[in-house]
Each structure stands twice: as structure tokens, then as C-alpha cells.
Scaffold this active site. Structure first.
Site, mmCIF file in Angstrom:
data_model
loop_
_atom_site.group_PDB
_atom_site.id
_atom_site.type_symbol
_atom_site.label_atom_id
_atom_site.label_comp_id
_atom_site.label_asym_id
_atom_site.label_seq_id
_atom_site.Cartn_x
_atom_site.Cartn_y
_atom_site.Cartn_z
ATOM 1 N N ASP A 82 31.440 34.487 28.959
ATOM 2 C CA ASP A 82 32.235 33.550 29.947
ATOM 3 C C ASP A 82 32.001 33.623 31.354
ATOM 4 O O ASP A 82 30.897 34.411 31.606
ATOM 5 C CB ASP A 82 34.063 34.359 29.866
ATOM 6 C CG ASP A 82 33.869 35.873 30.129
ATOM 7 O OD1 ASP A 82 32.691 36.450 29.758
ATOM 8 O OD2 ASP A 82 34.799 36.273 30.518
ATOM 9 N N GLU A 141 35.522 38.467 28.760
ATOM 10 C CA GLU A 141 34.965 39.570 29.370
ATOM 11 C C GLU A 141 35.632 39.859 30.599
ATOM 12 O O GLU A 141 36.193 40.803 31.047
ATOM 13 C CB GLU A 141 33.461 40.070 29.265
ATOM 14 C CG GLU A 141 33.174 41.439 29.649
ATOM 15 C CD GLU A 141 33.464 41.924 31.066
ATOM 16 O OE1 GLU A 141 34.046 42.986 31.283
ATOM 17 O OE2 GLU A 141 33.279 41.145 32.089
ATOM 18 N N GLU A 142 35.798 38.838 31.428
ATOM 19 C CA GLU A 142 36.002 38.907 32.985
ATOM 20 C C GLU A 142 37.641 38.841 33.197
ATOM 21 O O GLU A 142 38.066 39.266 34.072
ATOM 22 C CB GLU A 142 35.550 37.414 33.639
ATOM 23 C CG GLU A 142 33.888 37.615 33.682
ATOM 24 C CD GLU A 142 33.503 38.525 34.668
ATOM 25 O OE1 GLU A 142 34.194 39.232 35.322
ATOM 26 O OE2 GLU A 142 32.098 38.573 34.777
ATOM 27 N N HIS A 367 29.213 37.968 40.943
ATOM 28 C CA HIS A 367 30.625 37.461 41.230
ATOM 29 C C HIS A 367 30.773 36.748 42.495
ATOM 30 O O HIS A 367 31.562 35.925 42.937
ATOM 31 C CB HIS A 367 31.724 38.385 41.167
ATOM 32 C CG HIS A 367 32.296 39.003 39.866
ATOM 33 N ND1 HIS A 367 33.463 39.498 39.582
ATOM 34 C CD2 HIS A 367 31.283 39.183 38.684
ATOM 35 C CE1 HIS A 367 33.371 40.002 38.282
ATOM 36 N NE2 HIS A 367 32.083 39.698 37.804
HETATM 37 ZN ZN LIG Z 1 31.549 40.242 35.932
HETATM 38 ZN ZN LIG Z 2 29.634 40.908 33.311
#
Ligand SMILES: [Zn+2]
Ligand SMILES: [Zn+2]
Length: 397
Positions: A82, A141-142, A367
Site C-alpha cells: 500500500d 500496512e499503513e 512518508h
Molecule cells: Zn510507512
Molecule cells: Zn513501511
């Protein structure tokens, strides 16, 4: 040539394909829980390969089983796919994100690219494998709810003996493989607090009850949890990231909402902070006569790398003397949380770091809109994880 050396040769020959896949994924990032095109891409990749592929979980998860020619244990290799709600900076890359406001800013495109090609090459060698390999392509995951948790509930770890994962790291130099034993990445909880007082005219505070004043005391009081209640040698942080009290200059605010999160490296620390959060909220109610509603959720567990498995993986990688890997180092525990921790709760696991710093003298944090990685990390990740996999599936086990 050993089997591991043959695998690494095949991976070297496939480096261009890994990079091409990574660039495709990078150009077409999708948010957590919405990875429809990525899922289709994964299914397409495996379509012509002789393997068992299935969708798993309530999201876009794809699981592939590679059955070896000889009996042995089952090892799972996991990569996430993701992306994030981040707008990629104007960087001139031909494969810059084509999805406005969405970016592979954590490197999950790299994880998926190396694992696809590694899976393909392991399949070509399957007759010589002792045991089996489960490839886990994990969505979400995020952002909660966790894709790992969902896949585990659907049975992804059934009969799995060990799980191995890796994350590229822009804070570590290219060529470095990082590891850490035991508690290795923080666990996370998140909270939302709604304070309700009584609205009124700014000139007559005695007739109302100001939620902004109560909320301000609450923010300050929360800062005392980590600084005054947690052993300074323990890892803990608490952040109020949102204080929504937007009103007007001459009216007393009736309601404010605060949002925040906390990170810990031990589950016992989490329990102390949770208890303190509840207590302080009750105290604010008593002190200011407001209602305080606390919604507190445990989000991600602490990532625990099985010490013995981790040491076996590290020893095997050192012994392999892979030319592209210039150092294998304990980089210590890492501040961010990672939902690989759910696998590690269920099954002895380890999570490696793969240095991907582009070495241009700038920082390119995960990020962030200018996150960058050196694509040579793809081959390094594939070789490290592939070598560790074959070491684990050695016939004598
Ligand atoms: Zn991340
Ligand atoms: Zn990551």
C-alpha cells in the site's frame, strides 16, 4: 555452484525486471484498503507461472505457495504494497506518481518488486527446495485495520514455521543490512478525546463552561505521563496531533476533539500509559465540570524479532559473503511502528532492514514528499531474503 549462489545469479540477471516492476508500482500507488489495481497486477504477474495463487482476507491480499521437491519446514516471506496520502514532489522522475495525492513514500513498491522476482526465481528452483515457501503480498500496512491482522485471521500463518520480512530504510546506507534482536519497533495506540462543556457568549464566561480551557489543561497534563510516570530508560512517546476547537473569537466553545497517538517498546509500558490517560481524563472532568469521552485503541503490537531465528539469519548472511552487502549491522530499535509485528506475535519471525540511502547529502525521510531510494537496494533485498530463505530450508533441518 550452491543452490543459494545459483539463486543469487538468477536474481542478478533479473535486476532490470525488478526495477521495471518497482517503477510501474511507483507510478500507480494506491491507498491502504483500496489497492485494487495493484492486486490485479500481482495476479497478472503470477498468471503464467506454475504455482498456487489465491486471494486471502477481506482486502486485496495475495498468497502464493511454492512447494519444494523435498520435505522440510514452511517459511513465509512477506511484503506489503500500500501507499500513502502524500503528494510526490515535482522531482522530474519519469515514473513519478500518476495518482494525485497518493505516493509510494514508504518504499512498499520496492518490497513488492523484489519479492515478485524472488518468488519467480524460487519457483524455478523449487525441485531442489527442502520445504516450502509461502509468499505473502499484504495490503493495508499503513492504515488500520491492519492487513496483517486480517490475513492472519484468514489463516495465512497456518502451518507456517517462520516468517521473514524486510523494509527498505532511507536512513541506512546502500549496502547495509540492519537487524535487531527482541523488541525492535514500537507498538502504537491511538486515542480520540471529546470534551463537552457549555457554549456561551465570550463576555459572560460565568454562564458557560469552556471546553478549550479544559482541553488546554488536558494537553499539558498528558505531557506528564511520559515525563513523570515512565522510567526514563524506557522508550515511550505521546503526541497530541490534532486539537479541533475551531470557533469564533467572541463565543465560548462547547466541544473540542483531540486526537493523538502513543508509541511504546514494551507492552507493560502501554498499560501504564493507558491507565494514566484514563485517570487524567477523569481528573479534567472533576476539575472543570466538563464531560470527557476517551476512545482509546490498541493499534499495533511491539515488533518482537525472535532472537534465535534472527541470529541464524544474520550468521547465514555473513557466511554467504554477498558482494553487494557491505555491512550487516545491529542498527538498534526503530521508532516507527510496523504491522509485521502481528506475524511475529504468532510465529517466530524476523524483520530485516535494507539500506537505500541515495547518498546525495540530503535526508529523504519515509512518508515525506521527497522520499527517495537507490534502486540497487532491490537486488540487495532479494539476495538477502532469498539467501536467508534457502538457509532456513536446508535439508538437515
Ligand atoms: Zn510507512
Ligand atoms: Zn513501511
Amino acid at each position: 555452484m550452491t543452490l543459494a549462489a545459483e539463486l543469487r545469479q538468477r536474481l542478478t540477471n533479473s535486476e532490470a525486471e525488478m526495477i521495471q516492476i518497482r517503477r510501474h508500482l511507483h507510478a500507480h500507488p494506491e491507498l491502504s484498503h483500496q489497492e485494487v489495481a495493484t492486486h490485479a497486477y500481482l495476479r497478472q504477474f503470477y498468471q503464467d507461472l506454475d504455482c498456487q495463487v489465491r486471494d486471502l482476507g477481506t482486502g486485496q491480499g495475495v498468497v502464493v505457495d511454492i512447494q519444494g521437491g523435498h520435505p522440510g519446514p514452511k517459511l513465509a516471506l512477506r511484503a506489503d504494497f500500500d501507499a500513502l496520502a502524500v503528494t510526490e514532489e515535482e522531482n522530474g522522475l519519469a515514473f513519478r506518481s500518476q495518482n494525485s495525492g497518493v505516493m509510494h513514500a514508504c518504499g512498499h513498491d520496492a518490497h513488492t518488486a523484489y519479492l515478485l522476482v524472488l518468488a519467480q526465481q524460487l519457483m524455478a528452483l523449487r525441485a531442489q527446495l527442502s520445504g516450502s515457501i509461502r509468499i505473502i503480498h499484504q495490503p493495508a500496512e499503513e492504515k488500520a485495520p491492519s492487513g496483517a491482522q486480517d490475513l492472519i485471521a484468514a489463516g495465512v500463518l497456518d502451518e507456517v514455521d517462520r516468517v521473514l520480512g524486510a523494509h527498505v530504510m532511507s536512513t541506512m546506507p546502500l549496502g547495509a543490512i540492519g537487524y535487531h534482536l527482541a523488541e525492535s519497533q514500537t507498538g502504537r495506540s491511538n486515542f480520540q478525546i471529546t470534551i463537552t462543556g457549555k457554549g456561551g457568549h465570550g463576555s459572560m464566561p460565568q454562564l458557560s463552561n469552556d471546553a478549550i480551557v479544559a482541553g488546554s489543561y488536558l494537553v499539558v497534563a498528558l505531557q506528564t505521563i511520559v515525563s513523570r510516570r515512565i522510567d526514563p530508560s524506557e522508550h515511550a512517546s505521546l503526541t497530541v496531533g490534532s486539537f479541533d476547537g475551531c470557533g469564533t473569537s467572541n463565543a465560548i466553545q462547547q466541544t473540542v476533539t483531540l486526537k493523538g497517538d502513543l508509541r511504546i517498546m514494551k507492552e507493560e509500558t502501554r498499560q501504564v500509559i493507558h491507565q494514566q490517560l484514563r485517570q487524567i481524563c477523569r481528573g479534567i472532568e472533576a476539575t472543570f465540570g466538563v464531560q470527557v469521552q476517551l476512545d482509546l485503541q490498541t493499534d499495533v503490537p511491539v515488533l518482537y524479532n525472535d532472537p534465535q531465528f534472527t541470529q541464524e539469519v544474520v550468521a547465514g548472511l555473513k557466511a554467504a559473503q554477498i558482494p553487494e552487502i557491505t555491512q550487516i549491522t545491529d542498527f538498534g530499535a526503530q521508532d516507527p511502528s510496523e504491522d509485521f509485528s502481528y506475524y511475529a506475535l504468532q510465529c517466530p519471525s524476523t524483520f530485516l532492514y535494507v539500506g537505500c540511502d541515495v547518498a546525495d547529502g540530503q535526508t529523504h525521510p519515509h512518508h515525506s514528499p521527497d522520499f527517495k531510494l537507490d534502486e540497487r537496494c532491490l537486488l540487495i533485498a532479494a539476495k538477502a531474503v532469498g539467501t536467508a530463505a534457502l538457509n532456513y530450508l536446508k535439508p538437515e533441518k
